[in-house]
Each structure stands twice: as C-alpha cells, then as structure tokens.
Design a protein around this motif. Sequence first.
Motif, PDB file in Angstrom:
ATOM      1  N   VAL A  69     -40.364 -71.535  27.833  1.00  0.00           N
ATOM      2  CA  VAL A  69     -39.838 -71.428  26.511  1.00  0.00           C
ATOM      3  C   VAL A  69     -41.192 -71.451  25.733  1.00  0.00           C
ATOM      4  N   SER A  70     -41.357 -70.914  24.514  1.00  0.00           N
ATOM      5  CA  SER A  70     -42.724 -71.068  23.758  1.00  0.00           C
ATOM      6  C   SER A  70     -42.247 -72.056  22.429  1.00  0.00           C
ATOM      7  N   LEU A  71     -43.421 -72.480  22.015  1.00  0.00           N
ATOM      8  CA  LEU A  71     -43.326 -73.336  20.922  1.00  0.00           C
ATOM      9  C   LEU A  71     -42.555 -72.573  19.923  1.00  0.00           C
ATOM     10  N   SER A  72     -42.887 -71.385  19.657  1.00  0.00           N
ATOM     11  CA  SER A  72     -42.262 -70.914  18.322  1.00  0.00           C
ATOM     12  C   SER A  72     -40.669 -70.710  18.529  1.00  0.00           C
ATOM     13  N   GLN A  73     -40.330 -70.364  19.802  1.00  0.00           N
ATOM     14  CA  GLN A  73     -38.909 -70.521  20.177  1.00  0.00           C
ATOM     15  C   GLN A  73     -38.132 -71.714  19.881  1.00  0.00           C
ATOM     16  N   LEU A  74     -39.022 -72.959  20.210  1.00  0.00           N
ATOM     17  CA  LEU A  74     -38.403 -74.051  20.294  1.00  0.00           C
ATOM     18  C   LEU A  74     -38.213 -74.555  18.647  1.00  0.00           C
ATOM     19  N   HIS A  75     -38.963 -74.267  17.831  1.00  0.00           N
ATOM     20  CA  HIS A  75     -38.938 -74.299  16.358  1.00  0.00           C
ATOM     21  C   HIS A  75     -38.162 -73.730  15.715  1.00  0.00           C
ATOM     22  N   ASP A  76     -37.667 -72.463  16.463  1.00  0.00           N
ATOM     23  CA  ASP A  76     -36.605 -71.605  15.463  1.00  0.00           C
ATOM     24  C   ASP A  76     -35.336 -72.049  16.027  1.00  0.00           C
ATOM     25  N   ILE A  77     -35.154 -72.358  17.479  1.00  0.00           N
ATOM     26  CA  ILE A  77     -34.007 -73.083  17.661  1.00  0.00           C
ATOM     27  C   ILE A  77     -33.253 -74.439  16.983  1.00  0.00           C
ATOM     28  N   LEU A  78     -34.511 -75.043  16.873  1.00  0.00           N
ATOM     29  CA  LEU A  78     -34.434 -76.574  16.569  1.00  0.00           C
ATOM     30  C   LEU A  78     -34.367 -76.500  14.973  1.00  0.00           C
ATOM     31  N   ASP A  79     -34.792 -75.252  14.326  1.00  0.00           N
ATOM     32  CA  ASP A  79     -34.892 -75.330  13.008  1.00  0.00           C
ATOM     33  C   ASP A  79     -35.777 -76.469  12.333  1.00  0.00           C
ATOM     34  N   TRP A  80     -36.882 -76.667  12.829  1.00  0.00           N
ATOM     35  CA  TRP A  80     -38.053 -77.708  12.625  1.00  0.00           C
ATOM     36  C   TRP A  80     -38.993 -76.901  12.086  1.00  0.00           C
ATOM     37  N   ASN A  81     -39.795 -77.468  11.206  1.00  0.00           N
ATOM     38  CA  ASN A  81     -41.128 -76.853  10.893  1.00  0.00           C
ATOM     39  C   ASN A  81     -42.465 -77.678  11.041  1.00  0.00           C
ATOM     40  N   GLU A  82     -42.198 -79.083  10.837  1.00  0.00           N
ATOM     41  CA  GLU A  82     -43.400 -79.931  11.072  1.00  0.00           C
ATOM     42  C   GLU A  82     -42.987 -80.940  12.179  1.00  0.00           C
ATOM     43  N   THR A  83     -43.627 -80.700  13.447  1.00  0.00           N
ATOM     44  CA  THR A  83     -43.272 -81.556  14.736  1.00  0.00           C
ATOM     45  C   THR A  83     -44.350 -82.392  15.163  1.00  0.00           C
ATOM     46  N   VAL A  84     -44.056 -83.140  16.168  1.00  0.00           N
ATOM     47  CA  VAL A  84     -45.104 -83.807  16.959  1.00  0.00           C
ATOM     48  C   VAL A  84     -44.844 -83.632  18.303  1.00  0.00           C
ATOM     49  N   LEU A  85     -45.814 -83.081  19.108  1.00  0.00           N
ATOM     50  CA  LEU A  85     -45.436 -82.733  20.546  1.00  0.00           C
ATOM     51  C   LEU A  85     -46.451 -83.566  21.571  1.00  0.00           C
ATOM     52  N   LYS A  86     -45.664 -84.332  22.376  1.00  0.00           N
ATOM     53  CA  LYS A  86     -46.264 -85.368  23.360  1.00  0.00           C
ATOM     54  C   LYS A  86     -45.688 -85.419  24.563  1.00  0.00           C
ATOM     55  N   PRO A  87     -46.518 -85.874  25.834  1.00  0.00           N
ATOM     56  CA  PRO A  87     -45.965 -85.794  27.109  1.00  0.00           C
ATOM     57  C   PRO A  87     -44.617 -86.911  27.324  1.00  0.00           C
ATOM     58  N   CYS A  88     -43.936 -86.887  28.294  1.00  0.00           N
ATOM     59  CA  CYS A  88     -42.921 -88.012  28.590  1.00  0.00           C
ATOM     60  C   CYS A  88     -43.706 -88.859  29.499  1.00  0.00           C
ATOM     61  N   ILE A  89     -44.760 -88.668  29.910  1.00  0.00           N
ATOM     62  CA  ILE A  89     -45.541 -90.036  30.521  1.00  0.00           C
ATOM     63  C   ILE A  89     -46.940 -89.807  29.966  1.00  0.00           C
ATOM     64  N   SER A  90     -47.065 -90.687  29.126  1.00  0.00           N
ATOM     65  CA  SER A  90     -48.481 -90.750  28.423  1.00  0.00           C
ATOM     66  C   SER A  90     -48.724 -92.094  27.786  1.00  0.00           C
ATOM     67  N   GLY A  91     -50.044 -92.174  27.248  1.00  0.00           N
ATOM     68  CA  GLY A  91     -50.593 -93.321  26.421  1.00  0.00           C
ATOM     69  C   GLY A  91     -51.467 -92.867  25.744  1.00  0.00           C
ATOM     70  N   ALA A  92     -51.902 -93.929  24.600  1.00  0.00           N
ATOM     71  CA  ALA A  92     -53.048 -93.992  23.800  1.00  0.00           C
ATOM     72  C   ALA A  92     -53.225 -92.326  23.395  1.00  0.00           C
ATOM     73  N   ALA A  93     -52.035 -91.910  22.964  1.00  0.00           N
ATOM     74  CA  ALA A  93     -51.942 -90.498  22.061  1.00  0.00           C
ATOM     75  C   ALA A  93     -52.477 -89.468  23.187  1.00  0.00           C
ATOM     76  N   ARG A  94     -52.262 -89.503  24.364  1.00  0.00           N
ATOM     77  CA  ARG A  94     -52.831 -88.664  25.153  1.00  0.00           C
ATOM     78  C   ARG A  94     -52.023 -87.154  24.876  1.00  0.00           C
ATOM     79  N   HIS A  95     -52.737 -85.908  24.683  1.00  0.00           N
ATOM     80  CA  HIS A  95     -52.206 -84.705  24.524  1.00  0.00           C
ATOM     81  C   HIS A  95     -50.967 -84.832  23.368  1.00  0.00           C
TER      82      HIS A  95
END
Length: 301
Positions: free
Chosen positions: A130-156
């Motif tokens: 899936v692409s980011l544009s597809q996700l935003h179209d499906i969810l109908d979200w304009n501004e979002t935050v993307l992050k890993p499910c396993i992370s810390g200190a705002a990694r990626h």
Amino acid sequence: MNPIYDVVILTDHRYLSDSKTDTYTRNVYYEDRLVYHALEQLGLRTLRLAWDDMFFDWSSTKAVLFRSTWDYFERFAEFSQWVESISKQTLLMNSGAIIRWNIDKHYLLELQKNNVPIAESHFIEKGAKVSLSQLHDILDWNETVLKPCISGAARHTYKLTSETLAAHEAIFQELIANEAMLLQPFQHNIVEKGEISMMVFNGSFSHAVLKKAKAGDFRVQDDFGGSVINYTPSEAEIDFAEACVKACPELPIYARVDVFEDNSGKIALSELELIEPELWFRYHPNAAMVLAKGIKQRIGA
C-alpha cells in the motif's frame, strides 16, 4: 549460591558515566543515581550496569530494574533475546511478559478493547502492499503522523500532509518492508496544549509533568528541543492514568502514562510506557523513594 545483589539498575553503555558537558547524559545519570541511593537507603544491595554487560552473572542479583536502556529499539533482536535469557535467571521489573507486550504499539488496541480511549490509529502490517496516498484516501485523513510500532525517541516519526506524501513514500516503503507501522491523525492539541506525562507506581499516581514541543515542531521530547514543566493533574486525569495501568495484563511496578486532549476535545492515551521511560525524578526526587519502596516490597527484601 545466594544472590550478591538485591537490585541491578539497567542502563546502556552510553550513560554509565556522568558528563560535565552533555546535559542529556547528566540528567540520565542523575536520575538513575536518585533511584540507586533510594534503594541503598532501604538497605538493598544495588549495582548499576549496562544491560549488555558480557561479564556479569545475572543470576547473582535478585532483580533487575529497567531504567535507561535507551538503545534497545536500535538493537531489538539482540535485546529481545537477552530479555528472554535473563528472565530465566532473575526477576525483571517490569516483567519480561509486560515488556514483550508493551514494546509493540499493538498493545494500544488491547487497551482500547478494555475501554481505554486511545488516539485514533491505523496499523499497517509488515510487508503490506500500500502507498501513503492510498492510505490517506482510504482513511480520509489529511494531516497524519507515521511511526514504527516498535520505536523510541521519535525514531522514524514523520508528520505528513498531502503535500509531503510523495517525499516520504520511499522511506515508508523501506520501513514497511521490514517492520509494522502506525498511522494516526495529527493531534493539534498536543502542539497547542502539550502532552501530560503521569507517573504511576504500583497502580497509584505519583507525579506529573507537562511536555510541549518547541515552536515549529510537533515532537514533545526534550531530545528535539521540547520543554518540560511540573504539572498538577486534575482528579479526572489521575483517575484516567490509574485506569490505564489497571487495564494492563498485569500490574506494572512503574508506568508512565502519556495523555493528551484529542481533536474532539476528549482525554486520550498517547503512549503507555512500561519498559524504560524517563520518570522525571529530577523534578520530583522524593518519588525515587516511592519507587524504591515498591521494589523492596516486590522482591520481599
């Protein structure tokens, strides 16, 4: 052989020593020392070590306390194997089971099932096509935050808008090929009002701070220039934090409950930190003794 130590405080090798020039390292060292001295005052034999110390016999301590193991998400496979190994040799605080549960942000879905309001979230599993544009179209979200499910200190961790999706597509595809990701609507109130961190020991609220991002940023971590001040939460906020902790699979000895006002104006859980959260003892030194007493009770010393 009887254990030589009662508690080993875990850090990573970067923070084993104090620093006269780096404030961040000094804060880590100071807060760990507050816990160390509180445990010693209670008569507990205490040591502070890097979690990956190759020469220490982990069966020689009654318990280990995860405090500042802040390289674990960069060495996740190694860290996971290590946790599995030492959980058979000594008592982990928090436990190995709750660490494995909390280390992956899918835990938010379990809390939501237990009636804990969370930030609206969409999980993208590893290998998804899936692409980011597809996700935003499906969810109908304009501004979002993307992050890993396993992370810390705002990694990626990236703030996305319709104008920046294309620029982030390559890194998203690289990430999703190797790990699960989480997409959430951008929460404007975190930027405007900040995020509240409430510390809860053995299920009871201890103290709180308010974290705010620097101008022009959305990340509240002081790593990125965010500010931190003492905060006095309302009774409703305290009740919310304690309810979040009690909704866990088991009662953790310590927790940091990060909450915010969502876009609809309601309190919601941002993160529940049970592994190695900063607990802001430098703002509330006496709270280190509260944690130490809970540890002493837990190990039966």
